[in-house]
Design an enzyme around this catalytic site. Structure first.
Site, PDB file in Angstrom:
ATOM      1  N   PHE A 150       0.807  -1.220   0.000  1.00  0.00           N
ATOM      2  CA  PHE A 150       0.000   0.000   0.000  1.00  0.00           C
ATOM      3  C   PHE A 150       0.836   1.264   0.000  1.00  0.00           C
ATOM      4  O   PHE A 150       0.376   2.311  -0.439  1.00  0.00           O
ATOM      5  CB  PHE A 150      -0.927   0.014   1.232  1.00  0.00           C
ATOM      6  CG  PHE A 150      -0.209   0.318   2.527  1.00  0.00           C
ATOM      7  CD1 PHE A 150       0.015   1.627   2.933  1.00  0.00           C
ATOM      8  CD2 PHE A 150       0.270  -0.713   3.338  1.00  0.00           C
ATOM      9  CE1 PHE A 150       0.687   1.906   4.126  1.00  0.00           C
ATOM     10  CE2 PHE A 150       0.936  -0.432   4.517  1.00  0.00           C
ATOM     11  CZ  PHE A 150       1.154   0.876   4.908  1.00  0.00           C
ATOM     12  N   LYS A 174      -1.132  -7.827  -8.495  1.00  0.00           N
ATOM     13  CA  LYS A 174      -2.049  -7.891  -7.362  1.00  0.00           C
ATOM     14  C   LYS A 174      -1.650  -6.768  -6.420  1.00  0.00           C
ATOM     15  O   LYS A 174      -0.764  -6.911  -5.589  1.00  0.00           O
ATOM     16  CB  LYS A 174      -1.954  -9.253  -6.660  1.00  0.00           C
ATOM     17  CG  LYS A 174      -3.241  -9.706  -5.943  1.00  0.00           C
ATOM     18  CD  LYS A 174      -3.729  -8.762  -4.867  1.00  0.00           C
ATOM     19  CE  LYS A 174      -2.835  -8.774  -3.639  1.00  0.00           C
ATOM     20  NZ  LYS A 174      -3.412  -7.880  -2.548  1.00  0.00           N
ATOM     21  N   GLU A 177      -5.146  -3.921  -1.548  1.00  0.00           N
ATOM     22  CA  GLU A 177      -6.565  -3.592  -1.596  1.00  0.00           C
ATOM     23  C   GLU A 177      -6.879  -2.308  -0.827  1.00  0.00           C
ATOM     24  O   GLU A 177      -8.014  -1.819  -0.875  1.00  0.00           O
ATOM     25  CB  GLU A 177      -7.401  -4.752  -1.045  1.00  0.00           C
ATOM     26  CG  GLU A 177      -7.130  -5.145   0.391  1.00  0.00           C
ATOM     27  CD  GLU A 177      -5.987  -6.142   0.547  1.00  0.00           C
ATOM     28  OE1 GLU A 177      -5.972  -6.845   1.578  1.00  0.00           O
ATOM     29  OE2 GLU A 177      -5.117  -6.210  -0.345  1.00  0.00           O
ATOM     30  N   ARG A 178      -5.873  -1.738  -0.135  1.00  0.00           N
ATOM     31  CA  ARG A 178      -6.110  -0.496   0.600  1.00  0.00           C
ATOM     32  C   ARG A 178      -6.135   0.723  -0.310  1.00  0.00           C
ATOM     33  O   ARG A 178      -6.817   1.705  -0.009  1.00  0.00           O
ATOM     34  CB  ARG A 178      -5.038  -0.306   1.674  1.00  0.00           C
ATOM     35  CG  ARG A 178      -5.049  -1.358   2.768  1.00  0.00           C
ATOM     36  CD  ARG A 178      -3.956  -1.093   3.776  1.00  0.00           C
ATOM     37  NE  ARG A 178      -3.855  -2.142   4.770  1.00  0.00           N
ATOM     38  CZ  ARG A 178      -2.921  -2.183   5.715  1.00  0.00           C
ATOM     39  NH1 ARG A 178      -2.012  -1.217   5.786  1.00  0.00           N
ATOM     40  NH2 ARG A 178      -2.889  -3.160   6.591  1.00  0.00           N
ATOM     41  N   SER A 227       5.616  -6.877   4.287  1.00  0.00           N
ATOM     42  CA  SER A 227       6.217  -7.170   5.585  1.00  0.00           C
ATOM     43  C   SER A 227       7.086  -8.426   5.484  1.00  0.00           C
ATOM     44  O   SER A 227       6.890  -9.273   4.604  1.00  0.00           O
ATOM     45  CB  SER A 227       5.128  -7.381   6.635  1.00  0.00           C
ATOM     46  OG  SER A 227       4.411  -8.584   6.369  1.00  0.00           O
ATOM     47  N   CYS A 282       9.618   1.815   3.540  1.00  0.00           N
ATOM     48  CA  CYS A 282      10.567   0.774   3.943  1.00  0.00           C
ATOM     49  C   CYS A 282      11.976   1.333   4.086  1.00  0.00           C
ATOM     50  O   CYS A 282      12.835   0.708   4.698  1.00  0.00           O
ATOM     51  CB  CYS A 282      10.565  -0.372   2.945  1.00  0.00           C
ATOM     52  SG  CYS A 282      11.248   0.034   1.326  1.00  0.00           S
ATOM     53  N   GLU A 384       9.834  -3.236  13.244  1.00  0.00           N
ATOM     54  CA  GLU A 384       9.464  -2.151  12.332  1.00  0.00           C
ATOM     55  C   GLU A 384       8.124  -1.576  12.766  1.00  0.00           C
ATOM     56  O   GLU A 384       7.134  -2.300  12.877  1.00  0.00           O
ATOM     57  CB  GLU A 384       9.379  -2.673  10.900  1.00  0.00           C
ATOM     58  CG  GLU A 384       9.069  -1.584   9.885  1.00  0.00           C
ATOM     59  CD  GLU A 384       9.055  -2.110   8.458  1.00  0.00           C
ATOM     60  OE1 GLU A 384       9.546  -1.397   7.560  1.00  0.00           O
ATOM     61  OE2 GLU A 384       8.552  -3.226   8.239  1.00  0.00           O
TER      62      GLU A 384
END
Length: 499
Positions: A150, A174, A177-178, A227, A282, A384
Site C-alpha cells: 500500500f 495484485k 486492496e487499501r 512485511s 521501507c 518495524e
C-alpha cells in the site's frame, strides 16, 4: 458516495464476480470511499489464462517495438500526472507532493526499462572451437506476477511491471486492496500506449488470489514487497512451486551520526527521512545513532525543537509536512508501539499520540513521536513500526554504532553522516546492510542501479530494478553452432573440447 472499483483484464475494466469486497477508506476522514472486489481462485486463474494467451504475441515483438510502448506510456502518464497524484494521495494519505515523488520514482524505472534493446542483448563468441560459434539469447519467462504494498501504489507496481513488460512477459499485478485506484489508472494508460490487451492485468484480492498466483504453474516468477513474515511466506511458497521469486520485507534503518557531522544537516535529514509520508516507507530512518553523549544531547535538543514546528494535516493540504496513516489499524499499531517504548523505559521526548486535525477529527492522524535513550533490546528498536516514530540509540563509540545496524535482523538501508572520508569508507565496506548512504539519509539507488536489502529484508538472489531486473525477468539460452564444411570427421565418443 461510495464507488465500486474493478479488476483490469484483457484491456478492460471488469467487475468482480466473487461477491466479496473490501473497503477502501479515506484516511483523512476515516470514511469508506470505495469498495474493491476481491477475486477468488476461479477469477484469478482466468486472468492467468488470458495473460498466457496474450503473451505469445507480445513476446514475439522486437525489443525496440516494446520499448516504444513504454515511451508512449511515459508521455501519457505525464499528461495525467496531476490526476494520478491526487488519486494516490486521497487513498493512501501521503501529501500530494509526496505522491508526485512516488510516481516519479516509478517512471524512472520505466525510463530505464525502455533501454531494453541494449539491456537484453546476449553474448557472442566467434570461433570458440574450430568453425564453431557460441551465442546467448535472453528470452521472456512467459507470465509473471507482482504483489505490491500500500505504501507506494505507483512506484512499486512500476518497478515490477516495467522491466517485466520490456522483456516480453505478460504481467499480472495484485496491488494492495487499501489503495488500488492508481494501479487501475496505470493499466488503462498502458493499453492506450499500445500494449496489447491482456499483457498487463490487475487482479484485486486477498490471500486466495495471492495463493493462486503462488501455486499456479503458469506463473513463472513472483515479485513481492511487504512485511517480512509475508515476504518469507511468498518466497518459500513460490520457490516450492518452482518459481523465481524476489521478495522484499521489513526494515529498521539506522542513521549513524558521528561527532564531526553537521548537526543542522543531520537534523534536516532525520526530520524528512523519519517523518516523511508518516514514516510509512521501507527506507524510512527510524533509528538515530549519535556517537558520544555530547553529540546525542545536542541532536535530541535540535530534533525536539524542529518537531515542534512540523505540520500534520490532510493529504491535500499544501502546507502539511505529512498526512494521515493509511488505516485505523495502522494508527492503533503506532500508538501501541509508543506505549511499549514508555513501558520498557525509553525517554519519550515528544508524544505524537492523540493528534487531531481540525475538520478531520476521525482521520487516521498520528503526530511525530521522538524517543531518547532507547536500548537495542526494546521492541521499538527491534521491530518495524511503520509510523512517525524516531528512536535515538546512543552509542559510546564508532564500533558500537557500526554494530547496531550490522547485528540487527533487518538489513535494508543505513546511513552515516560524517565529514571524515576514512570513516565513511570503512563504514560502507563493513556495515552488514544492502544499501548505504553517506551523508544521504534515504539511499534509494537510481533506476539503473539495483535496489535490495540483506538479511530478513530481502529474500532471493536478484534485486529490484537495475541490471538485476533484466536478469530476473528473462532466461538465458545458449546456442553452439557449426555449419558443415564438407569435411567428415567421424563420430566422437568423448566429451567435446576446444581444439
Amino acid at each position: 458516495m461510495v464507488s465500486e472499483l474493478t479488476h483490469f483484464v484483457q484491456g478492460e475494466k471488469v467487475h468482480g464476480r466473487s461477491g466479496v469486497f473490501g473497503d477502501v477508506y479515506d484516511p483523512n476522514t476515516g470514511r469508506v470511499q470505495a469498495r474493491v472486489p476481491l477475486a477468488d481462485r476461479t477469477e484469478t486463474e482466468q486472468i492467468i489464462t488470458d495473460a498466457e494467451r496474450a503473451q505469445v504475441e507480445w513476446g514475439s515483438w522486437s525489443p525496440q517495438r516494446r520499448a516504444r510502448v513504454l515511451l508512449r506510456f511515459l508521455q501519457l502518464v505525464e499528461d495525467e500526472r496531476a490526476n494520478i497524484a491526487k488519486a494516490l494521495s486521497a487513498e493512501h494519505g501521503k501529501t500530494v507532493a509526496d505522491a508526485h515523488g512516488d510516481l516519479q520514482r516509478g517512471l524512472e524505472v520505466v525510463e530505464f526499462a525502455a533501454g531494453v534493446p541494449h539491456l537484453s542483448k546476449g553474448e557472442f563468441t566467434d570461433n570458440a572451437g574450430t568453425g564453431i560459434d557460441v551465442h546467448s539469447l535472453r528470452q521472456p519467462l512467459g507470465v509473471v506476477a507482482g504483489i505490491t504494498p500500500f505504501n507506494f501504489p505507483a512506484m512499486i507496481p512500476l518497478w515490477k511491471a516495467a522491466p517485466a513488460l520490456a522483456c516480453g512477459n505478460a504481467f499480472v499485478l495484485k496491488p494492495s486492496e487499501r489503495d488500488p485506484s492508481v494501479p487501475l489508472m496505470l493499466a488503462e494508460l498502458f493499453v492506450e500506449a499500445g500494449l496489447p490487451p491482456g499483457v498487463f492485468n490487475v487482479v484485486n484480492g486477498g490471500k486466495e488470489a495471492v495463493d493462486t498466483l503462488l501455486t499456479d504453474p503458469r506463473i513463472a516468477a513472483i515479485g513481492f514487497v511487504g512485511s517480512t513474515p509475508i515476504a518469507q511466506y511468498v518466497y518459500s511458497t513460490a520457490t516450492a512451486h518452482g518459481k523465481r521469486a524476489q521478495c522484499f520485507g521489513g526494515a529498521k534503518n539506522h542513521m549513524i551520526v558521528m561527532p564531526d557531522a553537521d548537526l543542522d544537516q543531520v537534523t534536516d535529514a532525520l526530520i524528512g527521512a523519519g517523518y516523511g509520508s508518516a514514516g510509512e516507507r521501507c527506507m524510512a530512518v527510524s533509528v538515530a545513532v549519535p556517537v558520544g553523549e555530547e553529540t546525542a544531547d545536542a541532536l535530541v535538543a535540535k530534533l525536539k525543537d524542529r518537531i515542534a514546528g512540523l505540520r500534520v494535516g490532510a493529504s491535500d493540504d499544501p502546507d502539511a509536512d505529512f498526512g494521515p496513516l493509511v488505516s485505523r489499524e495502522a494508527l492503533q499499531r503506532v500508538d501501541e508501539y509508543v506505549a511499549s517504548g514508555v513501558e520498557e523505559g525509553a525517554d519519550l521526548v515528544v508524544d505524537g499520540r492523540g493528534h487531531t486535525v481540525p475538520g478531520h477529527e476521525e482521520g487516521f492522524f498520528a503526530g511525530p513521536s521522538l524517543f531518547d535513550r532507547v536500548t537495542p533490546d526494546m521492541r521499538i528498536h527491534r521491530e518495524e513500526i511503520f509510523g512517525p516514530v524516531l528512536s535515538v540509540v546512543r552509542a559510546a563509540d564508532y564500533e558500537e554504532a557500526l554494530r547496531l545496524p550490522s547485528e540487527h535482523e533487518y538489513g535494508n538501508g543505513v546511513a552515516i553522516f560524517t565529514r571524515d572520508g576514512d570513516t565513511a569508507r570503512d563504514f560502507s565496506h563493513r556495515v552488514n546492510t544492502g544499501m548505504v548512504g553517506v551523508n544521504v539519509p534515504i539511499p534509494v539507488p537510481i533506476a539503473y542501479h539495483n535496489f535490495g536489502g540483506w538479511k530478513r529484508s530481502g529474500f532471493g538472489d536478484l534485486n529490484q530494478h537495475g541490471p538485476d531486473s533484466i536478469r530476473f525477468y528473462t532466461r538465458t539460452k545458449t546456442v553452439t553452432s557449426r555449419w558443415p564444411s564438407g569435411v567428415k570427421e567421424g563420430a566422437e565418443f568423448t566429451i567435446p573440447v576446444v581444439r
